[in-house]
Design a protein around this motif. Structure first.
Motif, PDB file in Angstrom:
ATOM      1  N   SER A 122      35.926  11.889  -1.767  1.00  0.00           N
ATOM      2  CA  SER A 122      34.819  12.944  -2.046  1.00  0.00           C
ATOM      3  C   SER A 122      34.037  12.757  -3.156  1.00  0.00           C
ATOM      4  CB  SER A 122      35.648  14.162  -1.639  1.00  0.00           C
ATOM      5  OG  SER A 122      36.115  14.413  -3.315  1.00  0.00           O
ATOM      6  N   ALA A 123      32.737  13.370  -3.108  1.00  0.00           N
ATOM      7  CA  ALA A 123      31.880  13.042  -4.146  1.00  0.00           C
ATOM      8  C   ALA A 123      32.498  13.652  -5.656  1.00  0.00           C
ATOM      9  CB  ALA A 123      30.311  13.782  -3.890  1.00  0.00           C
ATOM     10  N   ALA A 124      33.219  14.823  -5.382  1.00  0.00           N
ATOM     11  CA  ALA A 124      33.644  15.522  -6.611  1.00  0.00           C
ATOM     12  C   ALA A 124      34.900  14.525  -6.968  1.00  0.00           C
ATOM     13  CB  ALA A 124      34.392  16.727  -6.040  1.00  0.00           C
ATOM     14  N   GLU A 125      35.715  13.839  -6.261  1.00  0.00           N
ATOM     15  CA  GLU A 125      36.666  13.279  -7.096  1.00  0.00           C
ATOM     16  C   GLU A 125      36.479  11.988  -7.254  1.00  0.00           C
ATOM     17  OE1 GLU A 125      39.951  13.178  -4.269  1.00  0.00           O
ATOM     18  OE2 GLU A 125      38.881  12.146  -2.655  1.00  0.00           O
ATOM     19  N   ALA A 126      35.185  11.228  -6.890  1.00  0.00           N
ATOM     20  CA  ALA A 126      34.794   9.961  -7.009  1.00  0.00           C
ATOM     21  C   ALA A 126      35.138   9.459  -8.413  1.00  0.00           C
ATOM     22  CB  ALA A 126      33.480   9.600  -6.645  1.00  0.00           C
ATOM     23  N   PHE A 127      34.446  10.200  -9.583  1.00  0.00           N
ATOM     24  CA  PHE A 127      34.522   9.800 -10.928  1.00  0.00           C
ATOM     25  C   PHE A 127      35.866   9.763 -11.504  1.00  0.00           C
ATOM     26  CE2 PHE A 127      30.360  12.052 -10.167  1.00  0.00           C
ATOM     27  CZ  PHE A 127      29.413  10.800 -10.196  1.00  0.00           C
ATOM     28  N   GLY A 128      36.648  10.834 -11.025  1.00  0.00           N
ATOM     29  CA  GLY A 128      38.081  10.753 -11.569  1.00  0.00           C
ATOM     30  C   GLY A 128      38.873   9.285 -11.112  1.00  0.00           C
ATOM     31  N   VAL A 129      38.562   8.997 -10.040  1.00  0.00           N
ATOM     32  CA  VAL A 129      39.135   8.004  -9.325  1.00  0.00           C
ATOM     33  C   VAL A 129      38.823   6.515 -10.219  1.00  0.00           C
ATOM     34  CG1 VAL A 129      39.261   6.271  -7.363  1.00  0.00           C
ATOM     35  CG2 VAL A 129      39.333   8.622  -7.029  1.00  0.00           C
ATOM     36  N   LEU A 130      37.524   6.417 -10.639  1.00  0.00           N
ATOM     37  CA  LEU A 130      36.970   5.560 -11.201  1.00  0.00           C
ATOM     38  C   LEU A 130      37.683   5.524 -12.908  1.00  0.00           C
ATOM     39  CD1 LEU A 130      33.534   5.225 -10.283  1.00  0.00           C
ATOM     40  CD2 LEU A 130      35.186   3.713  -9.779  1.00  0.00           C
ATOM     41  N   ARG A 131      37.620   6.747 -13.627  1.00  0.00           N
ATOM     42  CA  ARG A 131      38.113   6.815 -14.706  1.00  0.00           C
ATOM     43  C   ARG A 131      39.862   6.468 -14.632  1.00  0.00           C
ATOM     44  NH1 ARG A 131      34.432  11.305 -14.983  1.00  0.00           N
ATOM     45  NH2 ARG A 131      33.012  10.846 -16.220  1.00  0.00           N
ATOM     46  N   ASP A 132      40.387   6.895 -13.792  1.00  0.00           N
ATOM     47  CA  ASP A 132      42.001   6.727 -13.904  1.00  0.00           C
ATOM     48  C   ASP A 132      42.410   5.352 -13.181  1.00  0.00           C
ATOM     49  OD1 ASP A 132      42.024   9.154 -14.311  1.00  0.00           O
ATOM     50  OD2 ASP A 132      42.575  10.209 -12.394  1.00  0.00           O
ATOM     51  N   GLY A 133      41.478   4.210 -13.022  1.00  0.00           N
ATOM     52  CA  GLY A 133      41.762   3.127 -12.547  1.00  0.00           C
ATOM     53  C   GLY A 133      42.107   3.060 -11.046  1.00  0.00           C
ATOM     54  N   GLY A 134      41.841   3.800 -10.318  1.00  0.00           N
ATOM     55  CA  GLY A 134      42.070   3.871  -8.830  1.00  0.00           C
ATOM     56  C   GLY A 134      41.153   3.131  -8.066  1.00  0.00           C
TER      57      GLY A 134
ATOM     58  N   PRO B 217      24.146  13.114 -10.621  1.00  0.00           N
ATOM     59  CA  PRO B 217      24.258  12.364 -11.750  1.00  0.00           C
ATOM     60  C   PRO B 217      25.514  11.814 -12.121  1.00  0.00           C
ATOM     61  CG  PRO B 217      24.030  14.620 -12.337  1.00  0.00           C
ATOM     62  CD  PRO B 217      24.119  14.526 -10.539  1.00  0.00           C
ATOM     63  N   VAL B 218      25.501  10.966 -13.032  1.00  0.00           N
ATOM     64  CA  VAL B 218      26.862  10.343 -13.736  1.00  0.00           C
ATOM     65  C   VAL B 218      26.844  10.385 -15.260  1.00  0.00           C
ATOM     66  CG1 VAL B 218      27.931   7.723 -13.915  1.00  0.00           C
ATOM     67  CG2 VAL B 218      26.877   8.239 -11.728  1.00  0.00           C
ATOM     68  N   ASP B 219      28.186  10.900 -15.497  1.00  0.00           N
ATOM     69  CA  ASP B 219      28.212  10.907 -17.007  1.00  0.00           C
ATOM     70  C   ASP B 219      28.344   9.541 -17.792  1.00  0.00           C
ATOM     71  OD1 ASP B 219      28.936  11.521 -19.470  1.00  0.00           O
ATOM     72  OD2 ASP B 219      30.990  12.619 -19.050  1.00  0.00           O
ATOM     73  N   ARG B 220      27.178   9.024 -18.368  1.00  0.00           N
ATOM     74  CA  ARG B 220      27.137   7.823 -19.087  1.00  0.00           C
ATOM     75  C   ARG B 220      28.012   7.488 -20.218  1.00  0.00           C
ATOM     76  NH1 ARG B 220      22.861   4.781 -16.636  1.00  0.00           N
ATOM     77  NH2 ARG B 220      22.346   6.058 -14.711  1.00  0.00           N
ATOM     78  N   THR B 221      28.864   8.743 -20.622  1.00  0.00           N
ATOM     79  CA  THR B 221      29.328   8.512 -21.747  1.00  0.00           C
ATOM     80  C   THR B 221      30.487   7.406 -21.618  1.00  0.00           C
ATOM     81  OG1 THR B 221      29.295  10.836 -22.009  1.00  0.00           O
ATOM     82  CG2 THR B 221      31.291   9.841 -23.259  1.00  0.00           C
ATOM     83  N   ASP B 222      31.351   7.354 -20.645  1.00  0.00           N
ATOM     84  CA  ASP B 222      32.359   6.366 -20.148  1.00  0.00           C
ATOM     85  C   ASP B 222      31.925   5.610 -18.893  1.00  0.00           C
ATOM     86  OD1 ASP B 222      32.630   8.352 -18.477  1.00  0.00           O
ATOM     87  OD2 ASP B 222      35.013   8.335 -19.105  1.00  0.00           O
ATOM     88  N   LEU B 223      30.951   5.901 -18.152  1.00  0.00           N
ATOM     89  CA  LEU B 223      30.669   4.998 -16.960  1.00  0.00           C
ATOM     90  C   LEU B 223      29.470   4.597 -16.926  1.00  0.00           C
ATOM     91  CD1 LEU B 223      31.936   7.992 -14.298  1.00  0.00           C
ATOM     92  CD2 LEU B 223      33.293   5.784 -15.047  1.00  0.00           C
TER      93      LEU B 223
END
Length: 260
Positions: free
Chosen positions: A42-54, A63-69
């Motif tokens: 889902s759009a809401a969980e996409a960033f968590g999947v990337l941050r967790d290495g999924g 928008p994307v949080d450019r701090t770590d992505l």
């Protein structure tokens, strides 16, 4: 060599509405030994999947949080309103948010549009998902404003959609963790950006085809050029065909002598 190095793979997440088929096909053509696994999120969980290495990378909505992505914007979608086919909106080519002011407009919890204030009259409660909201539109409960790709994804024969000219637009991007920009991520970035396999920035270059050696010209290296066939090397070019006439007359030329 570790197991991950011996058997590399690539995991690609994508949000609803994005169709990664074209890029996956190119990946399989260029890197047939590296399997690509698709993961719909889902759009809401996409960033968590990337941050967790999924996933190694993913198609997300800005928008994307450019701090770590990291993110590369790809395209912007048209925003549309989904309505029953017999609704008055279906009779026009496009509408504005003002045209929806007196309508009940559903605002699902997974809405991807960045509204300051959603248009229309709010429903008694917000649907949990866009799919639920589409079912409510079909039941005549209200209308739904979404990116066009989501309207197509949840297409029904009894529903249609029309562009909303002044609504916020949804932008799709390719995103990945900044500290995990691997060679495979670079390969996929090249594919998405349309680089050819022989691009100077691409990592998977095709071997260059060796060109056959050029044949030497006959006069190369100081070799004297031979006269063309049928020509004499010492012949006076101004003689023309007169030489042939003289040969017929026994080689005599000039005016005959007067007899005394």
């Amino acid at each position: 060599m570790t197991g991950s190095e011996a058997s590399p793979s690539f995991r690609l997440a994508y949000v609803p509405g994005v169709t990664p088929t074209k890029w996956v096909r190119i990946w399989n053509e260029r890197l047939p030994d590296v399997p690509l696994t698709l993961l719909q999120v889902s759009a809401a969980e996409a960033f968590g999947v990337l941050r967790d290495g999924g996933a190694d990378a993913g198609f997300v909505r800005l928008p994307v949080d450019r701090t770590d992505l990291s993110a590369i914007p790809l395209y912007t979608e048209t925003t549309v309103v989904v309505v029953p086919k017999d609704h008055v909106v279906a009779a026009v080519d496009e509408v504005t948010t003002e045209d929806l002011a007196d309508e009940v407009v559903l605002h699902p919890l997974d809405d991807t549009l960045d509204w300051e204030r959603p248009p229309g009259e709010p429903a008694f409660e917000r649907p949990a998902t866009t799919a639920d909201a589409v079912e409510l539109v079909a039941a005549g409960i209200g209308l739904l404003v979404v990116p066009q790709s989501l309207a197509r994804l949840h297409h029904r024969k009894d529903l249609t959609y029309r562009p909303v000219t002044d609504a916020p637009e949804s932008r799709v991007a390719l995103s990945w963790p900044q500290d995990a920009t691997t060679d495979l991520v670079e390969d996929f970035i090249g594919i998405v950006r349309g680089r050819t396999v022989n691009s100077s920035r691409g990592r998977t270059k095709a071997p260059e085809e060796k060109q056959p050696p050029k044949a030497k010209r006959p006069d190369a290296g100081g070799t004297r050029r031979q006269p063309a066939a049928g020509r004499s090397g010492g012949r006076n070019p101004r003689s023309g065909s007169g030489g042939a006439r003289n040969a017929k007359s026994g080689g005599k030329a000039g005016k005959p002598r007067r007899r005394s």
